[in-house]
Design an enzyme around this catalytic site. Sequence first.
Site, PDB file in Angstrom:
ATOM      1  N   ILE A  12       0.846  -1.211   0.000  1.00 35.03           N
ATOM      2  CA  ILE A  12       0.000   0.000   0.000  1.00 35.03           C
ATOM      3  C   ILE A  12       0.878   1.258   0.000  1.00 35.03           C
ATOM      4  O   ILE A  12       0.574   2.250  -0.667  1.00 35.03           O
ATOM      5  CB  ILE A  12      -0.986  -0.014   1.188  1.00 35.03           C
ATOM      6  CG1 ILE A  12      -1.830  -1.303   1.130  1.00 35.03           C
ATOM      7  CG2 ILE A  12      -1.891   1.226   1.159  1.00 35.03           C
ATOM      8  CD1 ILE A  12      -2.742  -1.521   2.310  1.00 35.03           C
ATOM      9  N   LEU A  33      12.862  -2.966   4.072  1.00 32.35           N
ATOM     10  CA  LEU A  33      12.874  -3.961   2.991  1.00 32.35           C
ATOM     11  C   LEU A  33      12.658  -5.394   3.503  1.00 32.35           C
ATOM     12  O   LEU A  33      13.080  -6.356   2.877  1.00 32.35           O
ATOM     13  CB  LEU A  33      14.155  -3.872   2.147  1.00 32.35           C
ATOM     14  CG  LEU A  33      14.393  -2.512   1.454  1.00 32.35           C
ATOM     15  CD1 LEU A  33      15.684  -2.543   0.638  1.00 32.35           C
ATOM     16  CD2 LEU A  33      13.219  -2.138   0.549  1.00 32.35           C
ATOM     17  N   GLY A  36       8.994  -5.205   1.861  1.00 29.53           N
ATOM     18  CA  GLY A  36       8.937  -4.253   0.751  1.00 29.53           C
ATOM     19  C   GLY A  36      10.053  -4.522  -0.254  1.00 29.53           C
ATOM     20  O   GLY A  36      11.002  -5.252   0.023  1.00 29.53           O
ATOM     21  N   ASP A  51      14.756   0.947   9.798  1.00 32.73           N
ATOM     22  CA  ASP A  51      13.685   0.218  10.474  1.00 32.73           C
ATOM     23  C   ASP A  51      12.911   1.153  11.394  1.00 32.73           C
ATOM     24  O   ASP A  51      13.504   1.965  12.116  1.00 32.73           O
ATOM     25  CB  ASP A  51      14.319  -0.916  11.299  1.00 32.73           C
ATOM     26  CG  ASP A  51      13.284  -1.903  11.771  1.00 32.73           C
ATOM     27  OD1 ASP A  51      13.281  -3.029  11.255  1.00 32.73           O
ATOM     28  OD2 ASP A  51      12.461  -1.544  12.649  1.00 32.73           O
ATOM     29  N   ASN A  96       6.765  -4.755  16.435  1.00 32.00           N
ATOM     30  CA  ASN A  96       6.828  -3.997  15.183  1.00 32.00           C
ATOM     31  C   ASN A  96       5.708  -2.951  15.094  1.00 32.00           C
ATOM     32  O   ASN A  96       5.943  -1.790  14.756  1.00 32.00           O
ATOM     33  CB  ASN A  96       6.740  -4.950  13.995  1.00 32.00           C
ATOM     34  CG  ASN A  96       7.025  -4.227  12.696  1.00 32.00           C
ATOM     35  OD1 ASN A  96       8.161  -4.088  12.293  1.00 32.00           O
ATOM     36  ND2 ASN A  96       5.984  -3.730  12.053  1.00 32.00           N
ATOM     37  N   THR A 121      -6.971  -0.594  10.437  1.00 38.65           N
ATOM     38  CA  THR A 121      -7.601  -1.751   9.799  1.00 38.65           C
ATOM     39  C   THR A 121      -9.015  -2.012  10.306  1.00 38.65           C
ATOM     40  O   THR A 121      -9.341  -1.690  11.453  1.00 38.65           O
ATOM     41  CB  THR A 121      -6.752  -3.003  10.093  1.00 38.65           C
ATOM     42  OG1 THR A 121      -7.464  -4.161   9.696  1.00 38.65           O
ATOM     43  CG2 THR A 121      -6.439  -3.140  11.565  1.00 38.65           C
ATOM     44  N   TYR A 145      -3.295  -8.891  15.697  1.00 37.08           N
ATOM     45  CA  TYR A 145      -3.082  -7.863  14.676  1.00 37.08           C
ATOM     46  C   TYR A 145      -4.002  -6.661  14.916  1.00 37.08           C
ATOM     47  O   TYR A 145      -3.556  -5.507  14.989  1.00 37.08           O
ATOM     48  CB  TYR A 145      -3.326  -8.454  13.280  1.00 37.08           C
ATOM     49  CG  TYR A 145      -3.392  -7.416  12.201  1.00 37.08           C
ATOM     50  CD1 TYR A 145      -2.302  -6.612  11.920  1.00 37.08           C
ATOM     51  CD2 TYR A 145      -4.567  -7.219  11.472  1.00 37.08           C
ATOM     52  CE1 TYR A 145      -2.373  -5.629  10.952  1.00 37.08           C
ATOM     53  CE2 TYR A 145      -4.638  -6.244  10.493  1.00 37.08           C
ATOM     54  CZ  TYR A 145      -3.550  -5.450  10.236  1.00 37.08           C
ATOM     55  OH  TYR A 145      -3.618  -4.478   9.285  1.00 37.08           O
ATOM     56  N   HIS A 193      -3.339 -13.756   1.424  1.00 34.24           N
ATOM     57  CA  HIS A 193      -4.616 -13.071   1.215  1.00 34.24           C
ATOM     58  C   HIS A 193      -5.414 -13.716   0.084  1.00 34.24           C
ATOM     59  O   HIS A 193      -4.857 -14.211  -0.895  1.00 34.24           O
ATOM     60  CB  HIS A 193      -4.384 -11.581   0.935  1.00 34.24           C
ATOM     61  CG  HIS A 193      -3.974 -10.830   2.171  1.00 34.24           C
ATOM     62  ND1 HIS A 193      -2.674 -10.471   2.405  1.00 34.24           N
ATOM     63  CD2 HIS A 193      -4.685 -10.419   3.234  1.00 34.24           C
ATOM     64  CE1 HIS A 193      -2.601  -9.850   3.571  1.00 34.24           C
ATOM     65  NE2 HIS A 193      -3.816  -9.801   4.100  1.00 34.24           N
ATOM     66  N   ARG A 284     -10.361 -20.771   9.722  1.00 35.04           N
ATOM     67  CA  ARG A 284      -9.048 -20.265  10.123  1.00 35.04           C
ATOM     68  C   ARG A 284      -9.222 -19.473  11.423  1.00 35.04           C
ATOM     69  O   ARG A 284     -10.178 -18.704  11.546  1.00 35.04           O
ATOM     70  CB  ARG A 284      -8.528 -19.359   9.006  1.00 35.04           C
ATOM     71  CG  ARG A 284      -7.087 -18.971   9.124  1.00 35.04           C
ATOM     72  CD  ARG A 284      -6.633 -18.154   7.934  1.00 35.04           C
ATOM     73  NE  ARG A 284      -7.252 -16.833   7.894  1.00 35.04           N
ATOM     74  CZ  ARG A 284      -6.984 -15.911   6.984  1.00 35.04           C
ATOM     75  NH1 ARG A 284      -6.133 -16.181   6.007  1.00 35.04           N
ATOM     76  NH2 ARG A 284      -7.580 -14.731   7.010  1.00 35.04           N
TER      77      ARG A 284
HETATM   78  N1  UFG Z   1      -9.357 -17.221   2.885  1.00 32.03           N
HETATM   79  C1  UFG Z   1      -9.566 -18.507   2.419  1.00 32.03           C
HETATM   80  N2  UFG Z   1      -8.515 -19.156   1.837  1.00 32.03           N
HETATM   81  C2  UFG Z   1      -7.275 -18.603   1.704  1.00 32.03           C
HETATM   82  C3  UFG Z   1      -7.078 -17.287   2.179  1.00 32.03           C
HETATM   83  C4  UFG Z   1      -8.140 -16.622   2.775  1.00 32.03           C
HETATM   84  O1  UFG Z   1     -10.660 -19.046   2.504  1.00 32.03           O
HETATM   85  O2  UFG Z   1      -6.368 -19.261   1.197  1.00 32.03           O
HETATM   86  C5  UFG Z   1     -10.483 -16.500   3.509  1.00 32.03           C
HETATM   87  C6  UFG Z   1     -10.214 -16.128   4.958  1.00 32.03           C
HETATM   88  O3  UFG Z   1     -10.509 -17.215   5.803  1.00 32.03           O
HETATM   89  C7  UFG Z   1     -11.154 -14.948   5.133  1.00 32.03           C
HETATM   90  C8  UFG Z   1     -11.163 -14.273   3.753  1.00 32.03           C
HETATM   91  O4  UFG Z   1     -10.680 -15.266   2.850  1.00 32.03           O
HETATM   92  O5  UFG Z   1     -12.419 -15.399   5.405  1.00 32.03           O
HETATM   93  C9  UFG Z   1     -10.278 -13.072   3.678  1.00 32.03           C
HETATM   94  O6  UFG Z   1      -9.004 -13.419   4.203  1.00 32.03           O
HETATM   95  P1  UFG Z   1      -7.687 -12.577   3.926  1.00 32.03           P
HETATM   96  O7  UFG Z   1      -6.554 -13.328   4.554  1.00 32.03           O
HETATM   97  O8  UFG Z   1      -7.597 -12.252   2.502  1.00 32.03           O
HETATM   98  O9  UFG Z   1      -7.950 -11.219   4.682  1.00 32.03           O
HETATM   99  P2  UFG Z   1      -8.450 -10.917   6.184  1.00 32.03           P
HETATM  100  O10 UFG Z   1      -9.898 -10.575   6.093  1.00 32.03           O
HETATM  101  O11 UFG Z   1      -8.050 -11.980   7.125  1.00 32.03           O
HETATM  102  O12 UFG Z   1      -7.593  -9.673   6.561  1.00 32.03           O
HETATM  103  C10 UFG Z   1      -7.481  -8.575   5.693  1.00 32.03           C
HETATM  104  C11 UFG Z   1      -6.202  -7.835   6.006  1.00 32.03           C
HETATM  105  C12 UFG Z   1      -6.274  -7.182   7.336  1.00 32.03           C
HETATM  106  C13 UFG Z   1      -7.558  -6.396   7.483  1.00 32.03           C
HETATM  107  C14 UFG Z   1      -8.764  -7.203   7.112  1.00 32.03           C
HETATM  108  C15 UFG Z   1      -9.957  -6.317   7.160  1.00 32.03           C
HETATM  109  O13 UFG Z   1      -5.081  -8.709   5.968  1.00 32.03           O
HETATM  110  O14 UFG Z   1      -5.195  -6.328   7.432  1.00 32.03           O
HETATM  111  O15 UFG Z   1      -8.583  -7.744   5.841  1.00 32.03           O
HETATM  112  O16 UFG Z   1     -11.127  -6.905   6.720  1.00 32.03           O
HETATM  113  F1  UFG Z   1      -7.699  -6.026   8.732  1.00 32.03           F
END
Ligand code: UFG
Length: 326
Positions: A12, A33, A36, A51, A96, A121, A145, A193, A284
């Site tokens: 971002i 880095l 990044g 850092d 961090n 977030t 987090y 993600h 998860r």
């Molecule tokens: N998911 C799966 N399979 C995968 C990866 C993710 O089913 O392989 C699902 C997760 O269980 C969740 C959804 O997809 O239900 C979204 O998961 P992400 O890991 O993509 O994102 P999160 O919602 O956990 O978190 C993200 C950001 C955070 C932020 C949040 C806000 O990483 O920083 O969105 O909604 F806070």
Amino acid sequence: MKVCVIGGAGYIGSHTVYELIDAGHEVVVVDNLSTGLRDAVHKKAAFYEGDITDFRALDEIIAHESSKKPFGVAMHFAAKIVVPESVKNPSLYYYNNVEGVRTMLDVMVKHNIKNIIFSSTAAVYGEAKEGVCTEESETKPINPYGETKLASEKMIDWFARAYGMNYCIFRYFNVAGAHKTLEIGLLRDHLTHIVPVTIQTALGIRKKMTVFGGDYDTEDGTCVRDYIHVSDIAYAHVLGMKHIAEKNVSEVINLGSNQGFSVKNIISEVEKHYPVNHEYGARREGDPAKLIASNKRAKEILGWMPKRDLAEIILSDLQFRIKHKK
Ligand code: UFG
């Protein structure tokens, strides 16, 4: 304005640097880095490796740059952001994400930088009762987090009161997509993600993906999130910075689309391009069922609205991964 972007080589952060430079601002990037990439930093930005938890390094960089021209604002992107990793390793997240912000604020106070833009977030809301979160919704994180981001938000507020600073705290929902030039996007090892994981599976970079839980209390049983294009998020920072610096105010603002899509919807959208080999697995840890943003405040205060929809988010990430083979 002269802007210090800490974490400006990350996903971002790097997109925000592109928007800032397009809008004519002078940008100095500081990044360790760790996730990044040096190549993601816009060529017109100055770059320093450093850092966020290292007071001496930050102090030296800011002192050197301020002697040429003082900074009007500092932006924070240098955070650890993976929910399941935070559940396994809370110490890393507190160090961090919270200690890092405290260090950054100390340096800002020392060098009289009065405006901060902070990346927060939707995870601060936890299991949002209403599903749709306004900035007044209860903050009750359900993972480390989210806790570290909420702790930082509160710390920034206390620093602002003590030292006469302004802040704009942006609570991002689910950020995805890549820059229109396809030069920058979400590139790192071990992506977790949903958007990149689904697209990597569609492209055969991964053999298979797992949907984490099909028994949630949602329409199709999979988790619902609010997906927002990274360039829309990035542009909000340009508006937010101008707003707090000119009006001498502080704000907390959601950045989302007001719309929810399930994991199943994401897979279907990607499958408009290529099939996705997926299976259903266990839930998860740390995942709320539904998180959607009310973006009314962003519209009212900043005149900001997302310009790109889910189809564009998916297409841009897909094209980016085809180009970079990752
Ligand atoms: N998911 C799966 N399979 C995968 C990866 C993710 O089913 O392989 C699902 C997760 O269980 C969740 C959804 O997809 O239900 C979204 O998961 P992400 O890991 O993509 O994102 P999160 O919602 O956990 O978190 C993200 C950001 C955070 C932020 C949040 C806000 O990483 O920083 O969105 O909604 F806070």
